[in-house]
Design a protein around this motif. Structure first.
Motif: not given
Lengths: 133, 120
Positions: A6, A104, A106, B18, B80, B83-84, B99-104
């Motif tokens: 990734i 983040k 991806a 998250k 995490d 996400f993976e 598309f992938i994204f992460q926010s708190a």
């Protein structure tokens, strides 16, 4: 690049813009001209300021379009400003927009772009961009 | 919301969560949501439809395509890994994969189902 790698993108921000239905295309066009690489739009229904504007609340569409655009943090302010002006958000009731910082992100990165990034990082160490896990 | 004199609230205090959001090709979100559902510790998962436009001319200029928007709230320590997991499950690493994204999240509500007895 192997199947299980990734490339994590950091320094990415999400611009969200909520406007009346039918305005999204104009705003995404302005965003693209300002450097945004893509946009996602979905419909929603809004309540709030509509009841206080116009005759019987008819002046402001209840149907909304929500625009979501991912940009680098470097670009965020510029794209935000262009979208704001294109959507005429300084007019009361036109809509609202905001930036959310992301931890983040991806996506698929073409091989050529990846090579450029890698070479760029090698020659000038530092400055944001991506990291591979 | 009721806030009591000792500062506690009637709204249960959730854990720091998250938010993971994905823009996926149409009709892909349900399959991904089902796979994610099999993992534990997911707090909430929902998806909706929308339209996306790749504004890069070489991909598709001026055309919108239908997309699924998948949103998942998860505990911070699980984020995490999930996400993976989603990245690979949804094929986001492929061309036109999304598309992938992460926010708190500063606050989220707990969403736990009661233990139900097995049906006979």
């Amino acid at each position: 690049m192997s199947e299980r790698e990734i490339t994590i993108l950091t320094d990415v921000a999400l611009i969200t813009c909520i406007v009346q239905r039918g305005l999204a295309d104009k705003i995404t066009k302005a965003a693209s001209e300002a450097g945004a690489q893509g946009a996602t739009v979905h419909f929603a229904r809004g309540v709030g300021v509509r009841e206080r504007l116009g005759v019987l609340g008819l002046a402001v569409e209840v149907e909304k379009e929500v625009i979501q655009i991912l940009v680098s943090t470097d670009q965020a302010d510029h794209v935000f400003e262009k979208m704001y002006l294109a959507g005429k958000l300084d007019t009361p009731g036109m809509g609202i927009m905001f930036i959310t910082p992301l931890e983040k992100a991806a996506t698929y990165i073409p091989h050529g772009v990846m090579e450029k990034l890698t070479h760029g990082e090698a020659s000038a160490t530092g400055s944001g961009g991506g990291s591979q896990e | 919301m009721t806030v009591w004199a000792d500062g506690t609230s009637s709204v249960p205090q959730g854990e720091d969560g998250k938010l993971i959001t994905c823009f996926l090709p149409k009709e892909k979100a349900l399959a991904v949501a089902e796979r994610v559902h099999q993992r534990k510790n997911m707090i909430s998962c929902d998806f909706t439809g929308g339209r996306g436009s790749g504004l890069v001319k070489s991909v598709c200029y001026g055309h919108s395509v239908e997309v699924d928007i998948l949103s998942i709230i998860v505990r911070a320590e699980e984020a995490d890994g999930l996400f993976e997991f989603i990245y690979h499950e949804a094929g986001i690493g492929r061309s036109q994969g999304g598309f992938i994204f992460q926010s708190a999240l500063s606050r989220s509500t707990p969403f736990a189902l009661p233990e139900l007895p097995e049906e006979p």
